[in-house]
Motif scaffolding. Structure first.
Motif, PDB file in Angstrom:
ATOM      1  N   ALA A 153       6.667  20.966 -44.770  1.00  0.00           N
ATOM      2  CA  ALA A 153       8.385  21.940 -44.362  1.00  0.00           C
ATOM      3  C   ALA A 153       9.137  20.411 -44.875  1.00  0.00           C
ATOM      4  N   ASN A 154      10.320  21.274 -45.273  1.00  0.00           N
ATOM      5  CA  ASN A 154      11.716  21.288 -45.615  1.00  0.00           C
ATOM      6  C   ASN A 154      11.630  19.962 -44.292  1.00  0.00           C
ATOM      7  N   PRO A 155      12.616  18.573 -44.551  1.00  0.00           N
ATOM      8  CA  PRO A 155      13.174  17.932 -43.768  1.00  0.00           C
ATOM      9  C   PRO A 155      14.175  17.925 -42.646  1.00  0.00           C
ATOM     10  N   LEU A 156      14.712  18.345 -43.162  1.00  0.00           N
ATOM     11  CA  LEU A 156      16.339  18.992 -42.891  1.00  0.00           C
ATOM     12  C   LEU A 156      16.205  19.011 -41.332  1.00  0.00           C
ATOM     13  N   ILE A 157      15.486  19.570 -40.775  1.00  0.00           N
ATOM     14  CA  ILE A 157      16.000  19.706 -38.791  1.00  0.00           C
ATOM     15  C   ILE A 157      14.803  18.672 -38.426  1.00  0.00           C
ATOM     16  N   ARG A 158      13.883  18.597 -38.520  1.00  0.00           N
ATOM     17  CA  ARG A 158      13.655  17.133 -37.972  1.00  0.00           C
ATOM     18  C   ARG A 158      14.190  15.936 -38.136  1.00  0.00           C
ATOM     19  N   ALA A 159      14.350  15.992 -39.182  1.00  0.00           N
ATOM     20  CA  ALA A 159      15.790  14.568 -39.570  1.00  0.00           C
ATOM     21  C   ALA A 159      16.577  14.611 -38.999  1.00  0.00           C
ATOM     22  N   THR A 160      17.761  15.816 -38.520  1.00  0.00           N
ATOM     23  CA  THR A 160      18.788  16.324 -37.351  1.00  0.00           C
ATOM     24  C   THR A 160      18.030  16.144 -36.518  1.00  0.00           C
ATOM     25  N   THR A 161      17.534  16.621 -35.840  1.00  0.00           N
ATOM     26  CA  THR A 161      17.100  17.020 -34.616  1.00  0.00           C
ATOM     27  C   THR A 161      16.281  16.143 -34.190  1.00  0.00           C
ATOM     28  N   PRO A 162      16.542  14.735 -33.480  1.00  0.00           N
ATOM     29  CA  PRO A 162      16.266  13.345 -33.604  1.00  0.00           C
ATOM     30  C   PRO A 162      14.684  14.196 -31.986  1.00  0.00           C
ATOM     31  N   ASP A 163      15.385  14.618 -30.775  1.00  0.00           N
ATOM     32  CA  ASP A 163      14.407  14.515 -29.786  1.00  0.00           C
ATOM     33  C   ASP A 163      13.785  16.049 -30.021  1.00  0.00           C
TER      34      ASP A 163
ATOM     35  N   ASP B   6       3.849  24.253 -28.956  1.00  0.00           N
ATOM     36  CA  ASP B   6       2.499  25.462 -27.904  1.00  0.00           C
ATOM     37  C   ASP B   6       2.235  26.484 -28.863  1.00  0.00           C
ATOM     38  N   GLU B   7       0.942  26.781 -28.967  1.00  0.00           N
ATOM     39  CA  GLU B   7       0.338  27.961 -29.479  1.00  0.00           C
ATOM     40  C   GLU B   7       0.819  29.256 -28.767  1.00  0.00           C
ATOM     41  N   GLN B   8       0.720  29.410 -27.346  1.00  0.00           N
ATOM     42  CA  GLN B   8       0.706  30.720 -26.948  1.00  0.00           C
ATOM     43  C   GLN B   8       2.166  30.967 -26.305  1.00  0.00           C
ATOM     44  N   THR B   9       3.182  30.028 -26.880  1.00  0.00           N
ATOM     45  CA  THR B   9       4.394  30.023 -26.203  1.00  0.00           C
ATOM     46  C   THR B   9       5.698  29.986 -27.246  1.00  0.00           C
ATOM     47  N   GLY B  10       4.929  29.188 -28.062  1.00  0.00           N
ATOM     48  CA  GLY B  10       6.562  28.075 -29.634  1.00  0.00           C
ATOM     49  C   GLY B  10       6.989  27.316 -28.494  1.00  0.00           C
ATOM     50  N   ARG B  11       6.769  27.138 -27.557  1.00  0.00           N
ATOM     51  CA  ARG B  11       7.932  25.614 -27.074  1.00  0.00           C
ATOM     52  C   ARG B  11       7.129  24.298 -27.705  1.00  0.00           C
ATOM     53  N   THR B  12       8.527  23.939 -28.130  1.00  0.00           N
ATOM     54  CA  THR B  12       8.517  22.720 -29.206  1.00  0.00           C
ATOM     55  C   THR B  12       9.308  22.143 -28.064  1.00  0.00           C
ATOM     56  N   THR B  13       9.296  20.571 -27.856  1.00  0.00           N
ATOM     57  CA  THR B  13       9.331  18.971 -26.951  1.00  0.00           C
ATOM     58  C   THR B  13      11.043  18.688 -26.595  1.00  0.00           C
ATOM     59  N   LYS B  14      11.590  20.403 -27.374  1.00  0.00           N
ATOM     60  CA  LYS B  14      13.065  20.130 -27.308  1.00  0.00           C
ATOM     61  C   LYS B  14      13.300  21.300 -26.309  1.00  0.00           C
TER      62      LYS B  14
END
Lengths: 279, 470
Positions: free
Chosen positions: B400-410, B422-430
């Protein structure tokens, strides 16, 4: 989009462009660069952001016309659009108050070091800038560098402006004079940056350089810009372009910079031939 | 019914196709397609559908082909698959639908993939411009990061539901891996462009040259008023093997090699300004689809430059049965003259004047079975030997390219850097952020990326309509 608002010659074969790019201008930080393409068949190539105006929404880039892509860029006029422009790329320069910072810029690298020098000055440092070029006609931005530095030292190989000699000699003189130097930041031809590192290494002066490997993508997906720093592989476009000069394998970088020399020369030949024929 | 063999896919002859970049597989004629469709038994409980990651009504569309109802066939396909012309070409059907086809038990499965391609190609000529409602959902705009298969799918699905969608693409052309990774001879770029055009005709705005993580951050997109962000930035970070000599000139990642050739059209240098250099002895490290694509591209470039005195090898530390590439791509590669050096581990690259010249290899052999029962490759001590190699392409993996996770702390990601979703919905922790495709799963397939996109689009719609369960 990406319209050239202003174009001016700042040195031999070196043009300055002020480009309408509000999104990039809003986010640009010293040390970052953009990737451009000129023409549909153009390659992607990097240029450091030499200045930015967040309110006006403009970027300033300075380009030395030395290969097909930069020659094509140089053929653009005010009112033309740059085909593709993306940024700001790279990790911004780490700016902090250290005390005494010496910025060393060579050739077209002077434009690149301009926002960094300004950034260090704004962070509360006393900034001494050493700028050098082969001769008067190749020296750019003396006035702009004077404006962002507490002290400006100008040097040319032939002595036509300022002192005669190389930037490394001027730097050595400062060190020999016992000047306190907390950080040296250098941008210019790779061989110059290698020598700057050589001057500061015995004195343990922290030195940062902005590397310029061949880049094809600029966003971290191809690995073409990989460099070795401290024995580890780094991508200059994402991990850099700033790196600790004493850790950089400059000889490897110099070697990798020659990878497409033959193709570059061939392309320039074809390009000049086409231009002669009025195509 | 007499057992009719599966209809072969017409292909360019190897001796011709190694001299061009045109599509190798030529597609079924209508007669072939109908004849192949007639092999389908139209099972009441179709096993093939179970094998399809997006649940296409396979017997349904095949029946339409039998009936010469091309419009009906594509309608059924498009109900579940937004990129049928692409999937018909690049899906590993032999691992999915065709693997479960009942005809495969005693003979050959129905050529479902080739029929999908046939139906999609028939439609391409007469694609109706979607007369969908545009931007009817006022005050709701969606940001999609990445214009690869997953991003394009979400954009299309949400645009059809009336949302205003903006896709942000880091490169200067949309399509993601479809345009930079997969070569012309496997997936013509005109097809990718048609898919992109279809999406823009739905009212989606595609903004190239915008790097999310640099030009804007994910948080800035939300602050700017996007109601939802779908991250589909892919797994485009190249991995190297870490062996000595990998920094020599002439050693490239597969991403760099393929991007120069496919996206930047370096095969047309100097008319296209991006150069690419291929030597006479090319070694490709890896044995997945990317490695096959790299090898076959290198072969074509090499033959154009040097004629017949070109050898391209796949160098792979495991055995043939473990090669991850699709069987048909391995077959295509071998027919074109690519050499497979199996049970061979590259351990060092050496060169002169900064350029790679040879690869030192260690022979491997299959040893004791591990927990999974597969025999693991073990090095044969002292079996070192060198092969000439003046171009080495590293096609072992991407991350994975690190740019997005490095600039999106939550935004949480796992230890390998992939976004947790989430495998069914695609929701992330943000809050307000969904993700799907390779940036979540690691490098996988177009259809899985598309399937993730469909699920996420449905969940985004549910969440924004206030119908969400959670």
């Amino acid at each position: 989009m990406n319209k050239i608002l202003h174009k001016t010659t700042v040195a031999d074969a070196t043009s300055l462009f002020v480009v309408d790019a509000p999104e990039i201008a809003r986010k640009a930080q010293p040390g970052q660069f953009v990737i451009l393409r000129v023409a549909e068949e153009g390659e992607r190539f990097p240029l450091t952001i030499a200045d930015f105006d967040r309110d006006a929404g403009t970027l300033t880039i300075v380009s030395l016309a030395i290969g097909v892509s930069t020659m094509l860029l140089d053929s653009l006029q005010e009112g033309d659009n740059i085909t593709d422009l993306v940024g700001p790329l790279g990790t911004p320069t780490h700016l902090e108050k250290l005390g005494e910072v010496v910025c060393v810029g060579g050739g077209v690298g002077i434009a690149a070091i301009h926002p960094v020098a300004r950034g260090f000055k704004q962070a509360g440092n006393r900034v001494t800038s050493i700028i050098g070029a082969k001769s008067r006609s190749k020296l750019l931005w003396e006035d702009r560098m004077a404006a962002v530095s507490d002290e400006l030292i100008v040097t040319t190989d032939d002595g036509s402006v300022g002192r005669q000699g190389f930037v490394t000699q001027r730097l050595q003189e400062l060190i020999d004079a016992g000047r306190r130097i907390d950080l040296v930041f250098s941008v210019g031809p790779t061989i110059m940056m290698k020598m700057v590192a050589g001057v500061t290494r015995p004195h343990g002066i922290k030195t940062i350089v902005s590397l310029n490997p061949v880049m094809m993508d600029g966003t971290g997906m191809c690995g073409g810009c990989r460099v070795e720093v401290g024995g580890e592989q780094k991508f200059a476009c994402v991990d850099g372009p700033d790196f600790d000069a004493h850790q950089v394998d400059f000889d490897l970088l110099l070697s990798r910079l020659t990878a497409y020399k033959q193709e570059e020369a061939h392309a320039v030949e074809c390009h000049c031939h086409r231009r002669q024929q009025g195509k | 019914m007499a057992r009719i063999p599966r209809h072969e896919m017409p292909r360019q002859k190897p001796e011709d196709r190694k001299h061009n970049f045109s599509e190798v597989a030529l597609g079924y004629t209508e007669e072939m397609a109908i004849a192949e469709a007639q092999r389908c038994l139209g099972c009441k409980k179709p096993a093939c559908v179970e094998g399809c990651p997006v649940g296409i009504d396979i017997p349904g569309f095949i029946m339409k082909i039998k009936e010469r109802d091309q419009a009906g066939a594509i309608r059924i396909l498009r109900d579940k698959n937004s990129l049928p012309a692409v999937c018909g070409r690049v899906c590993p059907q032999e691992e999915q639908c065709e693997k479960l086809c009942i005809l495969g038990k005693k003979g050959e499965p129905v050529a479902i993939g080739r029929l999908e391609r046939f139906a999609a190609d028939m439609e391409r000529a007469a694609r109706p411009v979607a007369d969908m409602p545009r931007h009817t959902v006022s005050g709701r705009k969606i940001a999609v990061v990445g214009s690869g298969p997953s991003g394009l799918t979400v954009a299309g699905d949400l645009a059809k539901l009336g949302y205003s969608v903006t896709v942000f693409e880091a490169l200067h052309k949309p399509g993601g891996v479809l345009v930079y990774g997969i070569p012309e001879f496997r997936l013509p770029k005109a097809i990718v462009q048609e898919e992109v055009d279809y999406i823009t005709k739905l009212g989606v705005e595609i903004r190239t040259n915008v790097v999310i993580g640099r030009t804007h951050t994910v948080q800035e997109l939300l602050d700017d008023g996007f109601s939802a962000v779908y991250i589909a930035s892919g797994a485009g970070l190249p991995k190297f093997k870490g062996i000595p000599g990998e920094q020599l000139n002439g050693v490239l990642s597969a991403n760099e090699f393929l991007t120069r050739s496919n996206l930047m059209k370096a095969y047309d240098f100097p008319r296209s300004h991006t150069p690419i250099r291929v030597g006479r002895r090319v070694a490709v490290i890896g044995a997945g689809n990317v490695a096959m694509d790299s090898a076959r591209t290198a072969l074509r470039l090499g033959m154009a430059a040097y004629g017949d005195d070109v050898e391209v090898s796949i160098v792979y530390r495991r055995s043939r049965g473990e090669m991850p590439a699709r069987a048909e791509e391995i077959e295509n590669a071998e027919e074109e003259g690519v050499v497979l050096r199996l049970l061979t581990d590259p351990i060092e690259l050496r060169g002169t004047d900064g350029w790679v010249r040879e690869m030192e290899c260690l022979q491997m052999e299959l040893g004791e079975p591990d927990e999974s029962g597969r025999r693991r490759p073990v090095p044969v001590e002292g079996s070192n030997y060198s092969i000439p190699a003046d171009t080495v392409i590293v096609a072992i993996a991407t991350a994975a390219n690190p740019l997005i996770r490095a600039t999106t702390p939550d935004l949480e990601s796992n230890k390998w850097g992939y976004i947790i979703a989430d495998e069914q919905t695609g929701r992330t922790t943000k809050e307000g952020v969904w993700a799907g495709g390779d940036i979540v799963t690691g490098a996988a397939t177009v259809i899985l990326a598309m399937g993730a996109g469909r699920k996420a689009a449905m969940d985004i719609h549910a969440a924004l309509s206030g119908n969400s369960a959670g």
